[in-house]
Design an enzyme around this catalytic site. Structure first.
Site, mmCIF file in Angstrom:
data_model
loop_
_atom_site.group_PDB
_atom_site.id
_atom_site.type_symbol
_atom_site.label_atom_id
_atom_site.label_comp_id
_atom_site.label_asym_id
_atom_site.label_seq_id
_atom_site.Cartn_x
_atom_site.Cartn_y
_atom_site.Cartn_z
ATOM 1 N N TYR A 1 51.679 25.457 -16.880
ATOM 2 C CA TYR A 1 51.138 24.697 -18.010
ATOM 3 C C TYR A 1 52.208 24.174 -18.968
ATOM 4 C CZ TYR A 1 46.962 27.535 -16.867
ATOM 5 O OH TYR A 1 45.919 28.170 -16.248
ATOM 6 N N CYS B 1 63.004 31.571 -5.678
ATOM 7 C CA CYS B 1 63.649 30.392 -5.084
ATOM 8 C C CYS B 1 62.819 29.133 -5.328
ATOM 9 C CB CYS B 1 63.881 30.625 -3.601
ATOM 10 S SG CYS B 1 65.090 31.904 -3.269
ATOM 11 N N GLU B 2 62.697 28.761 -6.571
ATOM 12 C CA GLU B 2 62.025 27.529 -6.995
ATOM 13 C C GLU B 2 62.726 27.007 -8.244
ATOM 14 O OE1 GLU B 2 59.396 25.933 -5.718
ATOM 15 O OE2 GLU B 2 58.593 27.395 -4.290
ATOM 16 N N GLU C 1 32.664 35.105 -25.290
ATOM 17 C CA GLU C 1 33.456 35.545 -24.146
ATOM 18 C C GLU C 1 34.962 35.490 -24.452
ATOM 19 O OE1 GLU C 1 30.181 33.618 -21.024
ATOM 20 O OE2 GLU C 1 32.080 32.591 -21.428
#
Length: 429
Positions: free
Chosen positions: A316, A355-356, A273
């Protein structure tokens, strides 16, 4: 990323200058190389050819219909994790007989749909799911083809959020109990246990976990057969790592070397996969500098791609190489080490307009002086880029382009404000 190269100090995708694409389609822009996609698919097919594998491209890594269609046209099946991904696979030309249905939380409706569409294998992750699938299949008068997903409890191999085979994660049946679960459904009228499934996480940069996992899978195949199950498939999942930094990834042949002996010993048909391995280094994200800024002793490059376009660095702490599309003459066109200090550069944070404080693509990265309007390329962005994009801050999702030699075409148009509110307009009062 062999199909992305600098010529005359300009980045090209195959034979198309990236500035040409940015001018025609705007930014932020995802750009994919057809040659790269097919080269990586062919690499997997060739490495595992001796096992006559079913290659099930992982739709979750990048579900664009044109990319999925390209996979189907060149012999790939699909790994899907939801009803939406099943719809994408079939719309792109996939066939149920080459579709694996994965996911820990399949609804009864998704199970019915998968059975009706003739998927050849359900990866089952819990005892509760197994019995629910059996009941749905019985209600339809069929038997559901099942591969029991086992968590082999291997040592940590990758980032905690993407390591799926350590004890305590939500994925798979515990290796200590999976044999008892298999024994409990021998002769079940709605279930045919025909495979063993083992997905170890992603991205994995060593073949050793696959060697260990395959050895455990061989023992399970034997145990399941002894109790009467007709085990015909060994599904070793995906997770093969790619080179985000330098050349840290292994070729597909290295994984084949440790997996193929287990396939031969069991006599099973191999299922794989891969997703990231095929599409990850087949795409880049192109953005345009909006402003530069210096504050508190830090320098920022504010460009028009954001965490809503590529969330991996925020989610991550993932590393992606970032470099100008047309670098100045006093810097390398392609630095050998993008994490090192580079002459005529300075450390900057590459951030977006969201806005972060967590909205960034790179931190402390050495880049040459940049000006408003300059183009940047974020590399290795083909997997889990557009697939995880959102409309956070009501930002419009990017366009996607596929390049083939000297030609290029839009494979997803840029969203409009009308798209942004389409599901809400009819609900206004």
């Amino acid at each position: 990323m062999d199909h992305f190269a600098y010529r005359d100090r300009t980045l090209l995708c195959e034979d198309v200058p990236v500035p040409e694409l940015a001018e025609k389609y705007g930014t932020p822009l995802y750009v994919y190389s057809e040659a790269a996609l097919l080269a990586r698919l062919t690499e997997v097919q060739t490495a595992f050819k001796a096992a006559d594998p079913i290659i099930a491209y992982s739709v979750k890594s990048n579900g664009n219909l044109s990319i999925c269609r390209l996979m189907a046209q060149h012999g790939s099946g699909f790994d899907v994790t939801s009803g939406g991904e099943l719809h994408r696979a079939l719309t792109a030309g996939g066939s149920g007989k080459k579709i694996v249905y994965a996911g820990v939380g399949k609804s009864d409706a998704e199970m019915r749909d998968g059975l009706a569409k003739g998927v050849f294998l359900f990866n089952v992750e819990s005892e509760a799911e197994l019995h629910a699938l059996g009941a749905v299949a019985q209600s339809l008068g069929v038997k559901a083809p099942v591969a029991l997903r086992v968590n082999p409890d291997l040592p940590p191999k990758t980032h905690a959020k993407t390591d799926t085979s350590v004890k305590g994660v939500k994925f798979g049946l515990d290796i200590e109990t999976v044999v008892d679960v298999a024994r409990s459904v021998v002769g079940h009228p709605g279930l045919a246990i025909v495979g063993v499934h083992m997905h170890l996480g992603s991205p994995i940069l060593s073949a050793e976990p696959y060697r260990q996992g395959a050895a455990k899978a061989v023992q399970l195949v034997k145990a399941f057969r002894e109790m009467g199950h007709d085990i015909r498939f060994l599904n070793m999942g995906g997770g093969f790592g790619i080179s985000y930094r330098k050349q840290e990834a292994l070729p597909a042949a290295a994984f084949a070397e440790v997996i193929l002996p287990a396939v031969k010993e069991t006599g099973c048909q191999l299922v794989l996969e891969p997703g990231r391995f095929i599409v990850g280094n087949s795409g880049i994200l192109v953005s345009r500098v909006v402003f530069t800024k210096e504050t508190g002793g830090k320098r920022y490059v504010i460009q028009d791609a954001a965490m809503n376009d590529l969330i991996r660095p925020t989610l991550y702490d993932s590393f992606h190489r970032v470099w100008p599309v047309t670098p100045a003459a006093d810097v390398p066109t392609w630095p050998e080490d993008c994490e090192a200090a580079i002459p005529n550069t300075q450390p900057v944070d590459v951030v977006g307009p969201v806005c972060e404080s967590g909205d960034f693509l790179a931190k402390g990265r050495h880049l040459p002086a940049l000006s408003r309007g300059d183009l940047l390329a974020t590399f290795s962005a083909g997997a889990y880029g557009m697939a995880m994009a959102s409309n956070y801050n009501s930002r419009l999702r990017a366009a996607e382009v596929l390049v083939t030699g000297r030609t290029h075409r839009l494979i997803r148009r840029r969203e409009t404000f009308a798209d942004l509110t389409a599901c809400e307009d009819d609900c206004l009062r």
